[in-house]
Write a protein that holds these residues in place. Structure first.
Motif, PDB file in Angstrom:
ATOM      1  N   ALA A 188       0.818  -1.216   0.000  1.00  0.00           N
ATOM      2  CA  ALA A 188       0.000   0.000   0.000  1.00  0.00           C
ATOM      3  C   ALA A 188       0.850   1.263   0.000  1.00  0.00           C
ATOM      4  N   PHE A 189       2.170   1.114  -0.021  1.00  0.00           N
ATOM      5  CA  PHE A 189       3.049   2.279   0.091  1.00  0.00           C
ATOM      6  C   PHE A 189       2.878   3.233  -1.086  1.00  0.00           C
ATOM      7  N   THR A 190       2.891   2.697  -2.317  1.00  0.00           N
ATOM      8  CA  THR A 190       2.754   3.560  -3.494  1.00  0.00           C
ATOM      9  C   THR A 190       1.382   4.212  -3.569  1.00  0.00           C
ATOM     10  N   PRO A 191       0.280   3.452  -3.367  1.00  0.00           N
ATOM     11  CA  PRO A 191      -1.014   4.139  -3.311  1.00  0.00           C
ATOM     12  C   PRO A 191      -1.075   5.221  -2.235  1.00  0.00           C
ATOM     13  N   HIS A 234      -8.269  -3.109  -2.172  1.00  0.00           N
ATOM     14  CA  HIS A 234      -7.871  -3.294  -0.775  1.00  0.00           C
ATOM     15  C   HIS A 234      -6.714  -2.353  -0.424  1.00  0.00           C
ATOM     16  N   LEU A 235      -5.741  -2.268  -1.336  1.00  0.00           N
ATOM     17  CA  LEU A 235      -4.545  -1.480  -1.057  1.00  0.00           C
ATOM     18  C   LEU A 235      -4.868   0.012  -1.004  1.00  0.00           C
ATOM     19  N   VAL A 236      -5.748   0.463  -1.883  1.00  0.00           N
ATOM     20  CA  VAL A 236      -6.119   1.879  -1.865  1.00  0.00           C
ATOM     21  C   VAL A 236      -6.894   2.217  -0.601  1.00  0.00           C
ATOM     22  N   LEU A 237      -7.809   1.344  -0.192  1.00  0.00           N
ATOM     23  CA  LEU A 237      -8.533   1.573   1.055  1.00  0.00           C
ATOM     24  C   LEU A 237      -7.581   1.600   2.241  1.00  0.00           C
ATOM     25  N   MET A 238      -6.621   0.656   2.271  1.00  0.00           N
ATOM     26  CA  MET A 238      -5.655   0.650   3.376  1.00  0.00           C
ATOM     27  C   MET A 238      -4.811   1.917   3.363  1.00  0.00           C
ATOM     28  N   ALA A 239      -4.445   2.403   2.169  1.00  0.00           N
ATOM     29  CA  ALA A 239      -3.683   3.647   2.081  1.00  0.00           C
ATOM     30  C   ALA A 239      -4.482   4.801   2.680  1.00  0.00           C
TER      31      ALA A 239
END
Length: 524
Positions: free
Chosen positions: A362-365, A415-420
């Motif tokens: 999720a770092f990049t998002p 999922h990754l964007v939400l976590m970001a």
């Protein structure tokens, strides 16, 4: 004063430690040596392999029946497939080790003769033959970082050892131990001289055993931590002792790093009159992850490898693995990234790794997020769940589509964007915990911020599949029950083809679980 070690092999005078030879079956290893066996030792990085090999060398030399030498072959890695250059480096390293550990200077002269008479392809074989013939006791050679070698260099090393094997112990070492991260049988050696990859097992079919150095068990973790108490008088609370085990499951570097940070880096932990508490361990864990300390950063870097992605991506998505090559699974087990759990199959090795992997992805998002006003906070600074919902819906409608392209794993991009987004919400004050597993069909998130705890379940609606709403409500029921909550969010990402734009299909409404818990259903 001694301290917890996180860099290189232990030094007993400097480091808290468990006796290295207690970490494996010493009697079984000595039997293998007495029987003139060649064998392998493998384990993930920073688990204590080198410490064990050095301790074994000292034990054998002290006992006096054998002459044992440890040599680290990593220096030859830069030679790649230049066999002549690599063999000079390898033989030079062994010569330097013999001088350092047993005071034998003769190998440097023998190296020159070996290269002249036998060439690079026989240099190691010749050196070990001469050395064994001139040694008053049988030789035991412990070669570390063997898997740093590649291609023709690795093949040459293995074949020269195999060629001299029948001459042991009078004209070749009694025992050779090869050490690395992976079991040699799992190697696929790609050499420019070969039309097809060679397996390590076929190139070194003389090995008798492949030993894996395990993690600490719960008692060993406790014993190590209590060395600090014995030395300084500073105690660990029972909850802190338990939490170190729960977070690390005995991974040696993690145990030492967590304890070092709690006891030697955090200001409160450096006060020896105060106990090491559960809160200090949690602070240490969080700061290690946020700072992406080297061990965890190296682990996260592996996520870019296709063979790692083939397993981790469906695991994070909660889907089945599908047709994954057996060697991919073996690779992740050898790395220590995953483990086989009885009754559960393949899972992430420990809770800290389980936290690091999705956070790294999720770092990049997260870096791509636009400026967002923290409208989810009340005037007193507490998190307001209703305002958080409104902020997320607005964010998703406006920025969801372009941000999905920034996620490195396409299958779990939502999922990754939400976590970001949620990491932006926590902002170093709150925390975000994750649960996921192969075949679970979901990812669970737990957002904690001050007095607020929010349980969130993520599911994906894919082409050819039914609406996951009913399953999601049942699964969220169980998750919320485990958290002791009577409400939560169910987020269903609609990834079916032909759907309206995100801003048009993003909605929320209230639902209830089978047990009557109130659920905010978000369709995005």
């Amino acid at each position: 004063m001694r301290f917890f070690n996180t860099e290189g092999p232990i030094r007993p005078e400097d480091h808290y430690h468990l006796p290295p030879l207690s970490r494996w079956d010493l009697d079984a290893i000595l039997t293998l040596i007495d029987q003139k066996k060649y064998f392998l030792l493998h384990a993930p990085r920073q688990t204590g392999k080198t410490s064990c090999l050095l301790a074994l060398m000292e034990h054998l030399n002290r006992e006096g029946r054998y002459r044992a030498v440890y040599a680290n072959l990593e220096i030859a890695q830069t030679a790649r497939e230049d066999v002549a250059r690599a063999m000079r480096a390898i033989c030079g390293t062994i010569a330097a080790a013999a001088r350092l550990y047993i005071g034998d200077d003769r190998l440097f002269d023998w190296n020159e003769t070996a290269l002249t008479t036998r060439g690079a392809d026989g240099m190691l074989n010749s050196l070990l033959e001469t050395w064994s013939q001139q040694s008053p006791q049988p030789l035991v050679l412990l070669l570390d970082e063997v898997d740093a070698l590649v291609g023709d260099t690795l093949i040459s090393l293995l074949r020269q050892l195999r060629a001299g094997y029948t001459q042991r112990p009078n004209a070749f070492p009694q025992t050779v131990v090869l050490c690395g991260v992976r079991d040699l049988r799992d190697y696929r050696i790609y050499a420019s001289s070969e039309a097809a990859p060679i397996t390590g097992g076929s190139a070194f079919n003389i090995k008798a055993k492949s030993l894996r150095l395990g993690d600490f068990d719960a008692d060993e973790v406790r014993t190590l931590l209590l060395e600090h108490t014995a030395e300084t008088g500073q105690v660990f609370t029972p909850e802190a002792l338990d939490r170190v085990w729960e977070l690390t499951l005995g991974q040696p570097w993690l145990v030492n790093a967590l304890a070092y940070r709690a006891c030697f880096e955090l200001r409160e932990g450096r006060d020896r009159s105060r106990p090491v508490t559960l809160d200090l361990i949690e602070q240490a864990k969080e700061s290690m992850i946020v700072e992406r300390v080297t061990h965890l950063d190296q682990l996260a870097h592996k996520l870019q490898e296709p063979r790692v992605r083939r397993i981790i991506e469906p695991m994070l998505a909660g889907s089945a693995l599908g047709e994954v090559p057996e060697e991919d699974i073996e690779y992740l087990l050898d790395l220590g990234l995953c483990r086989q759990a009885p009754g559960r199959g393949l899972i992430i090795a420990n809770p800290i790794y389980r936290e690091v992997l999705p956070r790294s992805l999720a770092f990049t998002p997260q870096a791509s997020l636009p400026a967002i006003t923290p409208s989810w906070l009340d005037p007193n600074g507490s998190l307001n769940a209703e305002r958080l919902l409104a902020a997320f819906l607005a964010f998703w409608r406006q920025h969801g589509e372009p941000l999905l392209k920034s996620a490195p794993y396409h299958e779990i991009a939502p999922h990754l964007v939400l976590m970001a987004f949620l990491h932006r919400v926590t902002n170093g004050i709150g925390s975000l915990e994750r649960e996921y597993a192969i075949g679970s069909g979901r990812m669970d998130l737990c957002l904690r911020y001050g007095a607020l705890t929010l349980g969130i379940e993520l599911k994906v609606w894919r082409d050819g599949r039914p609406d996951p709403l009913d399953d999601g409500l049942k699964q969220l029921d169980a998750y919320l029950a485990g958290l002791g909550l009577d409400s939560g969010w169910l987020v269903i990402f609609d990834r079916r083809s032909g759907q309206p734009p995100i801003e048009a299909r993003t909605t929320s409404l209230e639902q209830h679980t089978p047990d009557g818990r109130r659920v905010t259903l978000i369709r995005a």
